[in-house]
Design a protein around this motif. Sequence first.
Motif, mmCIF file in Angstrom:
data_model
loop_
_atom_site.group_PDB
_atom_site.id
_atom_site.type_symbol
_atom_site.label_atom_id
_atom_site.label_comp_id
_atom_site.label_asym_id
_atom_site.label_seq_id
_atom_site.Cartn_x
_atom_site.Cartn_y
_atom_site.Cartn_z
ATOM 1 N N PRO A 148 0.794 -1.233 0.000
ATOM 2 C CA PRO A 148 0.000 0.000 0.000
ATOM 3 C C PRO A 148 0.828 1.285 0.000
ATOM 4 N N ARG B 216 -6.210 -0.560 0.962
ATOM 5 C CA ARG B 216 -6.141 -1.401 2.158
ATOM 6 C C ARG B 216 -6.931 -2.690 1.972
ATOM 7 N N LYS C 73 -8.821 -7.484 3.817
ATOM 8 C CA LYS C 73 -8.168 -6.246 4.251
ATOM 9 C C LYS C 73 -6.687 -6.524 4.479
ATOM 10 N N THR D 69 -2.799 -4.692 6.015
ATOM 11 C CA THR D 69 -2.163 -3.654 6.833
ATOM 12 C C THR D 69 -1.476 -2.634 5.909
ATOM 13 N N PRO D 70 -0.990 -1.507 6.445
ATOM 14 C CA PRO D 70 -0.249 -0.535 5.625
ATOM 15 C C PRO D 70 0.979 -1.129 4.948
#
Length: 403
Positions: A186, A240, A259, A261-262
């Motif tokens: 991301p 995300r 989903k 994580t960053p």
Amino acid sequence: MLDVVIIGAGPAGLAAAIACREADLSVVVIDEFMKPGGRLLGQLHQEPDGVWWNGIEETKQLTTNAYKLGVDILCGVSVHHIEKIEQGWKVHTNETTFTSHNLLVATGAAEVPAPIPGWTLPGVMSIGAAQVMTNVHRVRVGKKGVIVGVNVLSAAIARELQLAGIAIHSMALPAINTVTKDAGHPRKVMEALLRIAHLAPSALIRFGSKLAKNDWIRNMALKCYPKNGVKMWDMPIHLRKAVIRINGKDQVESVTMCKVTPDGERIKGSEETVEVDFVCIAGGLYPLAELAAVAGCPFQFIEELGGHVPVHNEQMETPLEGLFVAGNITGIESAKVARAQGSLAGLSIVKKMKKSTDIEERLNEAMAYVKQVRSNATIQFHPGIETGREKIAHAFKEHQHIS
């Protein structure tokens, strides 16, 4: 014996052919596709100033000029071998063999595949294939789909699909694997998106992109990224969420998202199923340079240019006598840059074949024009393109010194 054979009838090849014919050189252009234009044929987008860039119309202008000048364009012809001969080059095709004093390789770029479980199902295609089917062949790729991969290419083509009346559920990241390390990260994807935020229809997105140039703000933006994505042209873009699987028995029926994580790590228990009937995978582009390699041209890996590119100078000459390159084979850039490079390559060939009093001045003007088009480019596929150009120019000088 011809003055020049040009492999590739895209913007670079056609522009080069026009420049050569204007100097009365004998030219043959070869392309394996059924019609000239290359990647121009599929392009349709609106520039920030509101002007529409229509690749089909641009192709018409180039081909009309080329035919008026007597350029011989052979489509549906594949080149399978190139060899250096004493007087120039021999180009072997599936129909005949051409000999010429000069050879221009303008083969463009190809897409990078990004494997995802289920990607062999009917209804899964590259984003470029969807573009060609929609804009060239006028074939509807599906009713509702998902685009896997958030980058410059996918953003541009997603809009083209929408304009054709095709529903895009969303754009999401690919799940991180050995191939998609950067494309599924991301933070890295957000950095890349900053280069095209000026194209967004929303003033809020454009303003936010300016703020997001700060590292701290970028990190905060990723942590607080909306769970429903940020909409561009009413299409959610997810940074995300990642597509981890494409589902279906005989064709695409849905995708499974989760989903992340960053840093792109999956969040267990966050899986969801989205019903779609097609999936476009956007893995990016790389220079299609195999024929230059067959010809014996030296290469250099330059990340800023998209991968391995043939060594060449600013005038599009390679270290091999009579071998020239132009367009995306020299680095991934826009069709406008490719066209400018083609004109420059054509003039370089004219310089080699004919002693003209004004050729040096025209060459300098053409080189300056390539730089101008590059600096004004609406979209840049890779950061640091200028650095990449400097690296390849240095590689050419080094090779000349060794030789």
